[in-house]
Design a protein around this motif. Structure first.
Motif, PDB file in Angstrom:
ATOM      1  N   ALA A  53       0.834  -1.205   0.000  1.00  0.00           N
ATOM      2  CA  ALA A  53       0.000   0.000   0.000  1.00  0.00           C
ATOM      3  C   ALA A  53       0.866   1.251   0.000  1.00  0.00           C
ATOM      4  N   PHE A  54       1.899   1.286   0.825  1.00  0.00           N
ATOM      5  CA  PHE A  54       2.743   2.479   0.895  1.00  0.00           C
ATOM      6  C   PHE A  54       3.597   2.630  -0.367  1.00  0.00           C
ATOM      7  N   HIS A  55       3.905   1.520  -1.015  1.00  0.00           N
ATOM      8  CA  HIS A  55       4.616   1.631  -2.285  1.00  0.00           C
ATOM      9  C   HIS A  55       3.726   2.299  -3.344  1.00  0.00           C
ATOM     10  N   LEU A  56       2.432   1.937  -3.332  1.00  0.00           N
ATOM     11  CA  LEU A  56       1.506   2.580  -4.277  1.00  0.00           C
ATOM     12  C   LEU A  56       1.387   4.075  -4.008  1.00  0.00           C
ATOM     13  N   VAL A  57       1.305   4.451  -2.718  1.00  0.00           N
ATOM     14  CA  VAL A  57       1.223   5.877  -2.366  1.00  0.00           C
ATOM     15  C   VAL A  57       2.497   6.589  -2.794  1.00  0.00           C
ATOM     16  N   SER A  58       3.657   5.925  -2.561  1.00  0.00           N
ATOM     17  CA  SER A  58       4.935   6.518  -2.967  1.00  0.00           C
ATOM     18  C   SER A  58       4.979   6.726  -4.477  1.00  0.00           C
ATOM     19  N   GLU A  59       4.468   5.732  -5.249  1.00  0.00           N
ATOM     20  CA  GLU A  59       4.440   5.863  -6.704  1.00  0.00           C
ATOM     21  C   GLU A  59       3.478   6.974  -7.129  1.00  0.00           C
ATOM     22  N   GLY A  60       2.354   7.106  -6.405  1.00  0.00           N
ATOM     23  CA  GLY A  60       1.407   8.181  -6.721  1.00  0.00           C
ATOM     24  C   GLY A  60       2.009   9.550  -6.514  1.00  0.00           C
TER      25      GLY A  60
END
Length: 561
Positions: A53-60
């Motif tokens: 989940a935090f990787h997705l937020v980081s990518e966003g």
């Protein structure tokens, strides 16, 4: 009996108590170990679940072109996620070495606080100088739906299906559960879930299982831009506090620890039994001097004491048997020789008076043989093992009066004096054997007294006693231990002249032993000759005696009236 005394004297109570303590300690250890392991497992589970989940937020964040857009995007993401996302310098937080190593591996750091319940989650951004953080109090369906939205947002930057599949495969490496495109008709959804999915809603389903090898899990179906295709997130396993492999491991560890504890409890017992076994092997080889030394007061220690007493008793019995065999052959030789001589005289004489005299001699010798045989049988019966004692209260005054009458009836020119106790004085004993003791002592005194013997009995300090004194020459101190040895004679000619066989005092010694008492000889303060005293408990305890060292020990101190 107190618990400490039971533990000291009973090896079985000690083993049972030890087993209980071992089991309690192992149970406590297993509980602490399982708590520690589960603490690590749940921490790892939290970090693995948060990583994707935090990787997705980081990518966003990385997709935004400037700081303002990143701020807007984070604000929307926070609203969607239900918790505020913040980007802070990494130096503002005091991370441990292990947490920094997790950052190096592109993993999340979760700091869980139990009171109040919340978790601070950190994820290092690609620039390496800042971290993405948020605080969660609980995980809800909102966060799951937000992750689905973040995933769709990331895939929106890829136009074709192949690009989307390739991107999904890249993202799957950051998650601890699978991500895949799947046809809607293969998702095994009910009509309601299918309708919601077609309305572009995220569908969450619980995949329960009764299998002990698989945990319950959730599946998240996310509608995609591609017709009849959906993104399947999961199955996402739910945390299992008691997985089968952990339970089996705990059982095996507990069994191993209990086995060690049992071995530690049994090992001293095994060592003691080995010592006794070595002693038994030595005795089986004929070494009766063997003694086993087992320290303690438990059953094994008492067994070793009984074994030692038994070997001593067996050795003494063998030695006594040898002495008895030698002495009997010696004692029988004289009367048999006299009988043979008398028979020869009967054959060689026709004189009637001479024949009558020889016949009388033969009768006397036969009577002597009968007396010797009776003494030998009595001694052998007392020597071979514990006789059957008919214990009863014996009135000591009545017994002494009986002995006085019987002794006076012998017609010896000796004065018989008695110190009679009170009429109510009694002691627990076998009357027949006690009578034999006083009778033998009185008969022995009659043979050696010059003019007077004194017979006494009574009770003092919890012990009963009988004593016989004479005014003869007495017994030298260095010879007093020998008088209780079978067939021993301090003055051989005098003993033969007085008609003794050397067994009377040995019989007295054996009876004293079976009474759990003591036989001693000393000097008479009143008459000046020998004084024989037997003492025994006024209320003797019934017990099995294993050996007799009475006649081999030194005389006890004289009993004082």
């Amino acid at each position: 009996m107190s618990l400490i005394s039971s533990l000291k004297h009973s090896i079985f109570v000690r083993i049972y108590a030890g087993l209980l303590i071992v089991c309690l300690c192992v149970a406590l250890f297993a509980q602490l170990l399982m708590d520690t392991i589960n603490k690590e497992r749940v921490q790892s589970y939290r970090e693995d679940m948060a990583a994707g989940a935090f990787h997705l937020v980081s990518e966003g964040i990385a997709h935004q072109e400037n700081d303002q857009q990143r701020a807007y995007w984070l604000s929307d993401a926070s609203s969607l996620f239900g918790s505020t996302f913040n980007v802070i310098p990494i130096d503002d937080v005091d991370f441990t070495a292990s947490e920094l190593r997790r950052f190096e591996q592109d993993k999340t750091v979760v700091r869980y606080v139990s009171q109040p319940v919340y978790a601070d989650i950190y994820y290092r951004l690609p620039d390496g100088e800042s971290v993405l953080t948020t605080r969660l109090s609980q995980v809800t369906e909102q966060q799951v739906r937000a992750i689905a939205v973040f995933l769709l947002d990331d895939l929106s930057y890829h136009m074709t299906l192949s690009d989307k599949r390739e991107r999904l495969a890249e993202l799957e490496e950051e998650f601890s559960f699978p991500l895949a495109f799947q046809a809607v008709n293969t998702l095994d959804l009910d009509s309601d879930q299918l309708a919601r999915l077609r309305r572009d809603e995220v569908v969450i389903s619980l995949q329960d299982t009764n299998s002990s090898k698989r945990n319950s899990a959730i599946r998240v179906m996310v509608p995609s831009e591609i017709n009849d295709m959906a993104i399947l997130i999961g199955p996402v396993p739910l945390f299992n506090w008691f997985p089968l492999n952990l339970i089996i491991s705990m059982i095996l560890i507990s069994m191993f620890l209990i086995s060690l504890g049992v071995y530690a409890l049994i090992f001293p017992l095994e060592r003691k039994l080995q010592i006794i076994q070595v002693g038994v092997n030595e005795v089986s080889k004929g070494n009766l001097d063997t003694q086993v030394q087992v320290i303690g007061q438990d059953e094994i220690a008492r067994l070793s004491a009984t074994f030692n007493a038994m070997t001593s008793h067996i050795k003494r019995l063998i030695e006594s048997q040898r002495e008895l065999t030698r002495a009997v052959s010696h004692e029988l030789r004289t009367p048999v020789a006299r009988i043979r001589f008398a028979v020869d005289m009967l054959a060689d004489t026709d004189d009637e008076d001479s024949r009558v005299m020889q016949r009388d001699y033969i009768d006397e010798d036969i009577e002597s043989l009968n007396g010797l045989i009776d003494e030998i049988l009595t001694y052998a019966k007392l020597e071979e093992g514990s006789p059957k004692l008919d214990l009863e209260p014996v009135n000591l005054r009545d017994l002494l009066e009986q002995i006085e009458r019987e002794t006076n009836a012998l017609g010896k020119p000796i004065t018989i004096r008695t110190n009679l106790p009170h009429t109510k004085v009694t002691a627990v004993a076998d009357r027949r054997y006690l009578h034999r003791v006083i009778q033998n002592l009185a008969g022995n005194a009659l043979r050696y007294a010059d003019s007077t013997i004194l017979i006494s009995a009574g009770v003092k300090r919890g012990n009963a006693f009988v004593s016989v004194e004479d005014d003869g020459r007495g017994i030298p101190e260095e010879d007093r231990e020998k008088v209780f040895i079978p067939f021993s004679r301090l003055d051989d000619s005098r003993t033969r002249a007085s008609g003794g066989y050397g067994l009377g005092l040995s019989i007295v010694s054996r009876i004293a032993f079976w009474f759990n008492g003591n036989m001693s000889v000393g000097e008479s303060n009143e008459l000046g000759g020998a004084r024989f005293v037997m003492t025994w408990p006024i209320k003797p305890l019934t017990q099995i005696l294993a050996a007799d060292e009475l006649t081999q020990e030194k005389s006890e101190r004289d009993f004082e009236e």
